[in-house]
Design an enzyme around this catalytic site. Structure first.
Site, mmCIF file in Angstrom:
data_model
loop_
_atom_site.group_PDB
_atom_site.id
_atom_site.type_symbol
_atom_site.label_atom_id
_atom_site.label_comp_id
_atom_site.label_asym_id
_atom_site.label_seq_id
_atom_site.Cartn_x
_atom_site.Cartn_y
_atom_site.Cartn_z
ATOM 1 N N GLU A 287 0.845 -1.214 0.000
ATOM 2 C CA GLU A 287 0.000 0.000 0.000
ATOM 3 C C GLU A 287 0.872 1.252 0.000
ATOM 4 O O GLU A 287 0.563 2.239 -0.673
ATOM 5 C CB GLU A 287 -0.939 0.015 1.205
ATOM 6 C CG GLU A 287 -1.883 -1.186 1.308
ATOM 7 C CD GLU A 287 -2.728 -1.377 0.061
ATOM 8 O OE1 GLU A 287 -3.047 -0.398 -0.622
ATOM 9 O OE2 GLU A 287 -3.056 -2.558 -0.240
ATOM 10 N N TRP A 290 1.920 1.757 -3.431
ATOM 11 C CA TRP A 290 0.879 2.421 -4.249
ATOM 12 C C TRP A 290 0.991 3.947 -4.094
ATOM 13 O O TRP A 290 0.812 4.710 -5.031
ATOM 14 C CB TRP A 290 -0.529 2.004 -3.793
ATOM 15 C CG TRP A 290 -1.101 0.822 -4.484
ATOM 16 C CD1 TRP A 290 -1.283 -0.419 -3.964
ATOM 17 C CD2 TRP A 290 -1.592 0.760 -5.848
ATOM 18 N NE1 TRP A 290 -1.856 -1.250 -4.904
ATOM 19 C CE2 TRP A 290 -2.062 -0.553 -6.066
ATOM 20 C CE3 TRP A 290 -1.683 1.677 -6.888
ATOM 21 C CZ2 TRP A 290 -2.609 -0.957 -7.274
ATOM 22 C CZ3 TRP A 290 -2.226 1.281 -8.109
ATOM 23 C CH2 TRP A 290 -2.673 -0.024 -8.295
ATOM 24 N N TRP A 322 -21.212 12.313 -19.267
ATOM 25 C CA TRP A 322 -21.724 11.998 -17.938
ATOM 26 C C TRP A 322 -23.116 12.576 -17.780
ATOM 27 O O TRP A 322 -23.478 13.572 -18.440
ATOM 28 C CB TRP A 322 -20.798 12.565 -16.861
ATOM 29 C CG TRP A 322 -19.422 11.977 -16.920
ATOM 30 C CD1 TRP A 322 -18.295 12.567 -17.398
ATOM 31 C CD2 TRP A 322 -19.032 10.654 -16.512
ATOM 32 N NE1 TRP A 322 -17.223 11.706 -17.312
ATOM 33 C CE2 TRP A 322 -17.643 10.523 -16.767
ATOM 34 C CE3 TRP A 322 -19.716 9.566 -15.958
ATOM 35 C CZ2 TRP A 322 -16.923 9.365 -16.490
ATOM 36 C CZ3 TRP A 322 -19.004 8.410 -15.681
ATOM 37 C CH2 TRP A 322 -17.625 8.321 -15.950
ATOM 38 N N ASN A 360 -10.900 2.092 3.099
ATOM 39 C CA ASN A 360 -10.491 1.944 1.694
ATOM 40 C C ASN A 360 -11.504 1.158 0.856
ATOM 41 O O ASN A 360 -11.840 1.552 -0.252
ATOM 42 C CB ASN A 360 -9.122 1.265 1.626
ATOM 43 C CG ASN A 360 -8.688 1.039 0.194
ATOM 44 O OD1 ASN A 360 -8.573 1.980 -0.568
ATOM 45 N ND2 ASN A 360 -8.471 -0.214 -0.173
ATOM 46 N N TRP A 378 -16.676 11.367 -12.454
ATOM 47 C CA TRP A 378 -15.837 11.010 -11.295
ATOM 48 C C TRP A 378 -15.227 12.240 -10.637
ATOM 49 O O TRP A 378 -14.924 12.240 -9.449
ATOM 50 C CB TRP A 378 -14.739 10.022 -11.713
ATOM 51 C CG TRP A 378 -13.830 10.501 -12.811
ATOM 52 C CD1 TRP A 378 -14.002 10.328 -14.152
ATOM 53 C CD2 TRP A 378 -12.595 11.223 -12.677
ATOM 54 N NE1 TRP A 378 -12.964 10.895 -14.852
ATOM 55 C CE2 TRP A 378 -12.085 11.452 -13.973
ATOM 56 C CE3 TRP A 378 -11.869 11.708 -11.598
ATOM 57 C CZ2 TRP A 378 -10.891 12.143 -14.222
ATOM 58 C CZ3 TRP A 378 -10.674 12.393 -11.824
ATOM 59 C CH2 TRP A 378 -10.204 12.613 -13.126
ATOM 60 N N TRP A 401 -9.490 7.707 -7.866
ATOM 61 C CA TRP A 401 -10.759 8.015 -8.556
ATOM 62 C C TRP A 401 -10.669 7.590 -10.010
ATOM 63 O O TRP A 401 -11.626 7.074 -10.585
ATOM 64 C CB TRP A 401 -11.123 9.507 -8.419
ATOM 65 C CG TRP A 401 -11.932 9.746 -7.172
ATOM 66 C CD1 TRP A 401 -11.463 10.176 -5.967
ATOM 67 C CD2 TRP A 401 -13.335 9.504 -6.997
ATOM 68 N NE1 TRP A 401 -12.486 10.231 -5.053
ATOM 69 C CE2 TRP A 401 -13.641 9.835 -5.655
ATOM 70 C CE3 TRP A 401 -14.356 9.057 -7.826
ATOM 71 C CZ2 TRP A 401 -14.944 9.718 -5.140
ATOM 72 C CZ3 TRP A 401 -15.646 8.945 -7.316
ATOM 73 C CH2 TRP A 401 -15.923 9.272 -5.990
HETATM 74 C C1 LIG Z 1 -11.649 6.783 -4.435
HETATM 75 C C2 LIG Z 1 -10.463 6.716 -3.519
HETATM 76 C C3 LIG Z 1 -9.877 7.889 -3.061
HETATM 77 C C4 LIG Z 1 -8.750 7.836 -2.222
HETATM 78 N N1 LIG Z 1 -8.197 9.017 -1.785
HETATM 79 C C5 LIG Z 1 -7.067 8.973 -1.023
HETATM 80 C C6 LIG Z 1 -6.463 10.170 -0.575
HETATM 81 O O1 LIG Z 1 -6.910 11.285 -0.850
HETATM 82 N N2 LIG Z 1 -5.351 10.063 0.209
HETATM 83 C C7 LIG Z 1 -4.815 8.841 0.537
HETATM 84 O O2 LIG Z 1 -3.804 8.805 1.259
HETATM 85 N N3 LIG Z 1 -5.353 7.704 0.098
HETATM 86 C C8 LIG Z 1 -6.462 7.725 -0.658
HETATM 87 N N4 LIG Z 1 -7.042 6.545 -1.058
HETATM 88 C C9 LIG Z 1 -6.349 5.274 -0.774
HETATM 89 C C10 LIG Z 1 -6.763 4.562 0.536
HETATM 90 O O3 LIG Z 1 -8.145 4.414 0.572
HETATM 91 C C11 LIG Z 1 -6.291 5.317 1.776
HETATM 92 O O4 LIG Z 1 -4.909 5.582 1.688
HETATM 93 C C12 LIG Z 1 -6.517 4.522 3.045
HETATM 94 O O5 LIG Z 1 -7.858 4.127 3.155
HETATM 95 C C13 LIG Z 1 -6.122 5.377 4.253
HETATM 96 O O6 LIG Z 1 -6.368 4.688 5.438
HETATM 97 P P1 LIG Z 1 -5.200 4.053 6.301
HETATM 98 O O7 LIG Z 1 -4.138 5.075 6.537
HETATM 99 O O8 LIG Z 1 -5.820 3.405 7.480
HETATM 100 O O9 LIG Z 1 -4.650 2.993 5.271
HETATM 101 P P2 LIG Z 1 -3.735 1.658 5.360
HETATM 102 O O10 LIG Z 1 -4.545 0.585 4.782
HETATM 103 O O11 LIG Z 1 -3.214 1.480 6.751
HETATM 104 O O12 LIG Z 1 -2.577 2.009 4.372
HETATM 105 C C14 LIG Z 1 -1.383 2.698 4.779
HETATM 106 C C15 LIG Z 1 -1.084 3.815 3.851
HETATM 107 O O13 LIG Z 1 -0.804 3.325 2.540
HETATM 108 C C16 LIG Z 1 -1.224 4.283 1.569
HETATM 109 N N5 LIG Z 1 -2.266 3.689 0.738
HETATM 110 C C17 LIG Z 1 -3.124 2.711 1.068
HETATM 111 N N6 LIG Z 1 -3.916 2.398 0.015
HETATM 112 C C18 LIG Z 1 -3.545 3.235 -0.980
HETATM 113 C C19 LIG Z 1 -3.990 3.408 -2.303
HETATM 114 N N7 LIG Z 1 -4.964 2.664 -2.855
HETATM 115 N N8 LIG Z 1 -3.428 4.384 -3.041
HETATM 116 C C20 LIG Z 1 -2.429 5.158 -2.540
HETATM 117 N N9 LIG Z 1 -1.969 5.018 -1.290
HETATM 118 C C21 LIG Z 1 -2.513 4.066 -0.528
HETATM 119 C C22 LIG Z 1 -1.787 5.457 2.350
HETATM 120 O O14 LIG Z 1 -0.769 6.407 2.520
HETATM 121 C C23 LIG Z 1 -2.193 4.804 3.661
HETATM 122 O O15 LIG Z 1 -2.253 5.723 4.731
HETATM 123 C C24 LIG Z 1 -8.194 6.583 -1.869
HETATM 124 C C25 LIG Z 1 -8.805 5.409 -2.321
HETATM 125 C C26 LIG Z 1 -9.925 5.468 -3.141
HETATM 126 C C27 LIG Z 1 -10.539 4.188 -3.630
#
Ligand SMILES: Cc1cc2nc3c(=O)[nH]c(=O)nc-3n(C[C@H](O)[C@H](O)[C@H](O)COP(=O)(O)OP(=O)(O)OC[C@H]3O[C@@H](n4cnc5c(N)ncnc54)[C@H](O)[C@@H]3O)c2cc1C
Length: 500
Positions: A287, A290, A322, A360, A378, A401
């Site tokens: 993650e 990513w 859209w 997420n 979107w 997105w």
């Molecule tokens: C539509 C959509 C919009 C999102 N917008 C954001 C956003 O604005 N900022 C954001 O940080 N993440 C975003 N995410 C990715 C992800 O949902 C969040 O990072 C995550 O839910 C944050 O919670 P956590 O810190 O507990 O995540 P954990 O699951 O603990 O993950 C740890 C860290 O990994 C990174 N990470 C995890 N998943 C992703 C991912 N898919 N893409 C990029 N980085 C990721 C983040 O920095 C996150 O804090 C988005 C996902 C979707 C589907």
């Protein structure tokens, strides 16, 4: 390129460390470089009016920053320094301040968002005019810009090979913490006339939010506490992360956003565990990869967000018509306010509206629902998240997105459309998450809570649910919406065929 350490120590009598989205002392690249290169280092943070003035007056992120600054200021003070905090337009403020403080160089960690690059270019120019140097460093990613490229030197646009190359390049050097504390004797107290307490929210025109009630920990102490807690359950991350009622993820997003934790430290810990066979840690490291992936995508494709406009990574997706007009606006309002009649979607929107966080799995579900069930652009959802997410990160938000709408680089195929009911049955099987955010549905049985309109009238009555009164009927029929979406996206297929 590995981080470049300045070869010569103490080349400047005095420097200015400009904190931005790196609100910590430990393992802070620019702070380390400033302390090594200057005999004295003064620290500043600017509440940037260019960003803040357009935000709603109650914003959890501003409060998070403010609380984190109080901690940072106290910590710098203990170490012999202190923080100057300004409320101004940063690009106009830094050069005059640097001049007034009589520094020879300004140090900052770089930020590759197009607006930030633009701001920094202006600051660089103003500082250069005053004969002051400006040094910036990588700090918010493990690898960024051109550090991970394909064998022919091109940036990656597909995640899996990027991840492989990222892991292949990783070694102890890139994860090593900058030993800031070895050099803190260079920290200097701000001169008397610049020394003020960190301004209150009111001082900068904001109101208190429910951040404290939500017990969202702030500052680097808060970030460390969250990571300690997560470290005890990281081994279960892979299984737990998809279930919104379970404490599966780390909740570190906001700390990564504002740099109250070091991504090197987090990635290092996860990497070490994954090397020992911890699959949860390996998944979590994925993650973080990513996150780096989307940083470099934005760096190499800034056109997606430049000029205040959002463009699809794949231009043919901008041909999609859209749904728009009054009915579309009504659907959008229902989505924002959690009134779609699909409980998992509505509970997810209640979560973001009440807390600024959304799980997420739910982000994926509501994003798909917005563009593929409601037929809405979107970009409308992206903007909503931008305003409401505590951990809003331009590159990740835009990237995800575009993943959900299929317009992105390594996106969900356009014909893959999440079914909001089966997602709910699979990831919230007992309806625990739904019940937490939609108490009016709490008495429905597990079998109908995911789709209340399928319940028998007697069951609805016994549970106190009145569809159309205390909970909406579904605003679209998923099966019909799916067909409309496939037609809407047909234009993409045509454009792809024509370009062959
Ligand atoms: C539509 C959509 C919009 C999102 N917008 C954001 C956003 O604005 N900022 C954001 O940080 N993440 C975003 N995410 C990715 C992800 O949902 C969040 O990072 C995550 O839910 C944050 O919670 P956590 O810190 O507990 O995540 P954990 O699951 O603990 O993950 C740890 C860290 O990994 C990174 N990470 C995890 N998943 C992703 C991912 N898919 N893409 C990029 N980085 C990721 C983040 O920095 C996150 O804090 C988005 C996902 C979707 C589907």
């Amino acid at each position: 390129m590995p981080p470049i350490l300045l070869a010569v120590d103490k080349i400047y009598p005095k420097g200015l460390m400009w904190f931005r989205r790196d609100l910590r002392v430990d393992d802070n690249a620019a702070l380390y470089q400033a302390l090594r290169a200057c005999r004295q280092v003064v620290c500043v943070f600017v509440f940037d009016r260019a960003i803040l003035d357009s935000l709603p007056r109650a914003d959890r992120r501003v409060e998070f920053i403010r609380e984190s600054l109080v901690e940072l200021d106290a910590e710098l003070h203990t170490l012999g320094g202190g923080l100057i905090v300004r409320h101004a337009v940063a690009e106009d403020e830094i050069a005059p301040l640097a001049h007034a403080l009589d520094v020879q160089a300004v140090f900052a960690n770089r930020d590759d968002e197009p607006d930030a690059l633009d701001r920094d270019a202006k600051v660089l120019g103003a500082l250069a005019n005053a004969g002051i140097a400006f040094h910036t460093y990588k700090d918010q990613a493990v690898f960024d810009r051109d550090e991970v490229l394909t064998q022919v030197g091109q940036p990656y646009t597909v995640f899996t090979p990027y991840k492989r190359a990222w892991l292949g390049k990783l070694d102890a050097f890139y994860l090593k913490a900058y030993p800031v504390r070895t050099y803190t004797e260079a920290l200097a107290r701000p001169p008397e006339k610049f020394r003020h307490a960190v301004p209150s929210l009111k001082d900068i025109g904001f109101e208190k939010t429910n951040l404290a009630d939500l017990e969202i920990p702030t500052g680097s102490q808060g970030g460390s506490a969250l990571f300690d807690d997560f470290s005890r359950r990281i081994d279960r991350y892979r299984e737990a992360r998809d279930f919104p009622s379970v404490r599966g993820p780390s909740y570190l997003g906001i700390h990564l956003r504002f740099g109250t934790v070091s991504v090197r430290q987090l990635a290092g810990a996860a990497h070490q565990l994954s090397q020992q066979g911890d699959e949860g840690a390996a998944t979590w490291l994925g993650e973080l990869i990513w996150r780096d992936f989307f940083f470099q995508i934005l760096t190499h494709h800034p056109h997606m967000v430049e000029g205040g406009k959002r463009r699809s990574f794949r231009p043919e997706y901008d041909k999609i018509q859209w749904h728009h007009g009054k009915h579309a606006d009504m659907l959008f309002d229902a989505w924002c306010e959690g009134r779609t009649g699909y409980p998992l979607v509505d509970a997810a929107m209640a979560q973001i509206n009440q807390t600024g966080y959304m799980h997420n799995r739910l982000r994926m579900v509501v994003a798909s629902f917005l563009c593929k069930d409601l037929g809405l652009d979107w970009r409308r959802g992206e903007r909503y998240f931008e305003t409401h997410l505590n951990d809003f990160e331009l590159s990740s938000n835009n990237g995800n997105w575009q993943w959900a709408s299929s317009s992105g680089c390594d996106a969900q195929p356009y014909f893959r459309i999440f079914n909001p009911v089966t997602q709910s049955e699979k990831f919230d099987p007992e309806g625990k998450f739904i019940r937490r955010y939609l108490p009016q549905l709490s008495k429905l049985s597990d079998s109908v809570i995911h789709a209340p309109w399928t319940a028998a009238p007697l069951e609805l009555e016994a549970a106190g649910v009145k569809l159309g009164e205390n909970y909406p009927n579904p605003i679209v029929d998923h099966a019909e919406a799916r067909e409309r979406t496939l037609q809407r996206y047909a234009v993409v297929k045509e454009a792809q065929r024509d370009s062959r």
